[in-house]
Design an enzyme around this catalytic site. Structure first.
Site, PDB file in Angstrom:
ATOM      1  N   LYS A 168     -41.059 -79.939 -81.726  1.00  0.00           N
ATOM      2  CA  LYS A 168     -40.563 -80.980 -80.822  1.00  0.00           C
ATOM      3  C   LYS A 168     -41.743 -81.813 -80.308  1.00  0.00           C
ATOM      4  CE  LYS A 168     -39.876 -81.303 -76.481  1.00  0.00           C
ATOM      5  NZ  LYS A 168     -40.331 -82.705 -76.371  1.00  0.00           N
ATOM      6  N   GLY A 219     -49.657 -78.632 -73.706  1.00  0.00           N
ATOM      7  CA  GLY A 219     -49.253 -79.632 -72.719  1.00  0.00           C
ATOM      8  C   GLY A 219     -49.859 -79.297 -71.372  1.00  0.00           C
ATOM      9  N   SER A 220     -49.196 -79.733 -70.311  1.00  0.00           N
ATOM     10  CA  SER A 220     -49.789 -79.589 -68.983  1.00  0.00           C
ATOM     11  C   SER A 220     -49.560 -78.176 -68.415  1.00  0.00           C
ATOM     12  CB  SER A 220     -49.193 -80.628 -68.040  1.00  0.00           C
ATOM     13  OG  SER A 220     -47.824 -80.358 -67.866  1.00  0.00           O
ATOM     14  N   THR A 221     -50.384 -77.814 -67.442  1.00  0.00           N
ATOM     15  CA  THR A 221     -50.248 -76.494 -66.809  1.00  0.00           C
ATOM     16  C   THR A 221     -48.911 -76.339 -66.072  1.00  0.00           C
ATOM     17  OG1 THR A 221     -52.628 -76.164 -66.731  1.00  0.00           O
ATOM     18  CG2 THR A 221     -51.328 -74.928 -65.120  1.00  0.00           C
ATOM     19  N   THR A 223     -46.009 -77.615 -66.774  1.00  0.00           N
ATOM     20  CA  THR A 223     -44.958 -77.374 -67.775  1.00  0.00           C
ATOM     21  C   THR A 223     -45.135 -75.997 -68.405  1.00  0.00           C
ATOM     22  OG1 THR A 223     -44.888 -79.746 -68.235  1.00  0.00           O
ATOM     23  CG2 THR A 223     -43.804 -78.322 -69.822  1.00  0.00           C
ATOM     24  N   GLY A 224     -46.368 -75.591 -68.651  1.00  0.00           N
ATOM     25  CA  GLY A 224     -46.637 -74.260 -69.213  1.00  0.00           C
ATOM     26  C   GLY A 224     -46.067 -73.157 -68.321  1.00  0.00           C
ATOM     27  N   GLU A 241     -51.369 -73.642 -74.481  1.00  0.00           N
ATOM     28  CA  GLU A 241     -52.644 -74.385 -74.429  1.00  0.00           C
ATOM     29  C   GLU A 241     -52.447 -75.502 -73.426  1.00  0.00           C
ATOM     30  OE1 GLU A 241     -55.358 -73.483 -75.750  1.00  0.00           O
ATOM     31  OE2 GLU A 241     -54.692 -72.008 -77.216  1.00  0.00           O
ATOM     32  N   CYS A 275     -57.680 -82.550 -74.039  1.00  0.00           N
ATOM     33  CA  CYS A 275     -57.681 -81.400 -73.131  1.00  0.00           C
ATOM     34  C   CYS A 275     -59.098 -80.897 -72.898  1.00  0.00           C
ATOM     35  CB  CYS A 275     -56.798 -80.291 -73.692  1.00  0.00           C
ATOM     36  SG  CYS A 275     -57.224 -79.843 -75.369  1.00  0.00           S
ATOM     37  N   GLU A 371     -57.479 -82.849 -62.884  1.00  0.00           N
ATOM     38  CA  GLU A 371     -57.644 -83.354 -64.254  1.00  0.00           C
ATOM     39  C   GLU A 371     -57.069 -84.768 -64.359  1.00  0.00           C
ATOM     40  OE1 GLU A 371     -54.904 -81.936 -67.246  1.00  0.00           O
ATOM     41  OE2 GLU A 371     -56.456 -81.977 -68.788  1.00  0.00           O
TER      42      GLU A 371
END
Ligand code: NAD
Length: 474
Positions: A168, A219-221, A223-224, A241, A275, A371
């Site tokens: 996706k 992706g972003s933290t 969302t992780g 990641e 990243c 970030e």
């Protein structure tokens, strides 16, 4: 306008709706992207599961041959991919061509990988084997900074290990993955690779889906963390990641002129949307002014604009949301330091942001502590090495970091004290398919690439054989 389709069960399919894909250089609409709903996701999972049952029986070299066919097809379409990448992502054409080349490099690397089963012991009493088996249906959820590279570096190791996969892409950069889907449709058996798009709404259904064994997410933290929570019910395997705020420490023994270009490139590659970009620069006070000047000069001279235009070296920020975020970090930089390059965002369509360098800024300012993920570099002065190591480590992130010195022993000593998954010396942002990439702290979980990353697409299984009937109770 090119008609893009998703790939489900070997068929190129329209979606239940479509969304605009916008060129970040001028906000023109590049193409329409079909989007899937949960019913289509379920069809993809079902097809992927069916495909997996046969695919897993192939040998490594048989699976590798499919991947090599795909990379050959990517090579034949390299220029088309590069132009799509520039239009959807924004990066200059030369860097888009590099991304296409790197995508092939990663995929070809995994096409050659194999896993040998281990025999722990084999004697008159028995034999113990340690196997690594595929997991089943894997999902790869991708961000918008390297859309083709990230799709391919998830697809190749996943299918090479015997899994099937659902990819996706991010909703703002789906086109290169959809172009890849067209090639995959002609090469792979139906269901082994599926490509589904969304309007940023299908993620939770993927991460909680009982038919999906693993999510490989980049992706972003924030969302992780959501994925980890939603995957808990089905105890999915996860590789996360996530974000980073890489610090670089420049020791007092370097010649600023010699390191300026390497530092500049690592901070502004892909307009800072990497990243593992160099995001906080700590420089010893004895060379602070000179290095600020060198980096400021490079940033001021850089040509930023539409990546399709001749001579442009840096593209726009990828999307409106990120653009607004970067603009707020520029305001923060102005309020907390002195801008020595860039800083003024043109009032024009598109998300072009000049490369911005801010000096005389301290830890505690948002642009240093957070970030920005954009073309802005804060340069912070330090006096004491021990203290600056603590400051570099004072972050919830731990993706990468670097030390710059003319004395490699001294640099190595400092590198050992940096709390991040990767530490570079006299470089930053170097990576490759054979090098494991393992984030620390809130930069993620698990490993990508290298042998260890490949193994994450497998489950360990022990076969413990007794040569005579055995009873654990004596
Ligand atoms: P993002 O987290 O907003 O989105 C990434 C993907 O997740 C997209 O495909 C998005 O549609 C999907 N998504 C959104 N909500 C979801 C949910 N609830 N469940 C599942 N999926 C969901 O990230 P982004 O803005 O696209 O990318 C920028 C971030 O990615 C930065 O923080 C950057 O550092 C990080 N990044 C990390 C790496 C790495 O390897 N560590 C590489 C590239 C980017």
């Amino acid at each position: 306008m090119t008609q893009y389709k998703m790939l489900i069960d070997g068929e190129l399919r329209d979606g239940v709706a479509s969304i605009d894909v916008v060129n970040p250089a001028d906000e023109s609409v590049v193409a329409q992207c079909p989007v899937a709903d949960e019913a289509m996701l379920n069809q993809a999972v079902e097809s992927a599961h069916k495909a997996y049952l046969s695919w897993r029986k192939l040998s490594f070299s048989e699976r590798g041959a499919y991947i090599k066919k795909l990379t050959t097809a990517v090579e034949e379409n390299a220029e088309a991919f590069a132009r799509i990448l520039t239009q959807e992502q924004g990066k200059p054409l030369a860097q888009a061509r590099d991304e296409v080349m790197f995508s092939q490099l990663f995929a070809n690397h995994f096409a050659e990988c194999e896993i040998e089963n281990k025999v722990l012991s084999d004697d008159d009493n028995g034999r113990i084997e340690v196997l690594r088996e595929p997991l089943g249906v894997v999902a790869g959820i991708c961000p918008w900074n390297f859309p083709l590279l990230i799709s391919l570096y998830k697809i190749a190791p996943a299918v090479m290990a015997g899994n099937s996969i659902i990819i996706k892409p991010a909703p703002t950069t789906p086109l290169s993955s959809l172009k890849l889907a067209e090639l995959i449709a002609d090469i792979f058996p139906p269901g082994v690779v599926n490509v589904l798009c969304d309007n940023n709404d299908l993620g939770p259904a993927i991460s909680s889906h009982p038919g999906i064994a693993k999510v490989s997410f980049t992706g972003s933290t924030p969302t992780g963390k959501k994925i980890m929570a939603s995957a808990a019910d089905t105890l999915k395997r996860l590789t996360l990641e996530l974000g980073g705020n890489d610090a670089a420490i420049v020791l007092d023994d370097v010649d600023p002129k010699q390191v300026a270009e390497g530092i500049f490139g690592a901070a502004f590659l892909n307009s800072g949307q990497v990243c593992i970009a160099l995001k906080r620069l700590y420089v010893h006070e004895s060379i602070y002014d000179e290095l600020c000047e060198e980096i400021g000069k490079l940033a001021s001279a850089a040509v930023v604009g539409n990546g399709l235009d001749e001579g442009v070296q840096f593209g726009p920020v990828q999307n409106r949301m990120q653009f607004d975020k970067v603009c707020s970090y520029i305001d923060n930089a102005k309020a907390n330091g002195r801008i020595i390059a860039g800083g003024e965002v043109p009032d024009a369509p598109g998300f072009v942001v000049p490369l911005t360098v801010v000096r005389d800024i301290e830890d505690g300012a948002a642009v240093v502590d957070e970030e920005p993920f954009g073309p802005i570099l804060p340069i912070v002065r330090y006096r004491d090495l021990e203290d600056v190591i603590k400051r570099a480590n004072n972050s919830d992130y731990g993706l990468g970091g670097s030390v710059w010195s003319s004395n490699l022993d001294r640099a190595r000593e400092v590198a050992g004290q940096i709390d991040s998954g990767t530490v570079w010396i006299n470089q930053h942002c170097a990576f490759g398919p054979h090098i494991p990439f393992a984030p620390a702290k809130e930069s993620g979980l698990g490993v990508e690439w290298g042998e260890e990353g490949f193994h994450e697409f497998t489950a360990m299984k022990v076969v413990n054989i007794s040569k005579a009937y055995s009873n654990p109770v004596h």
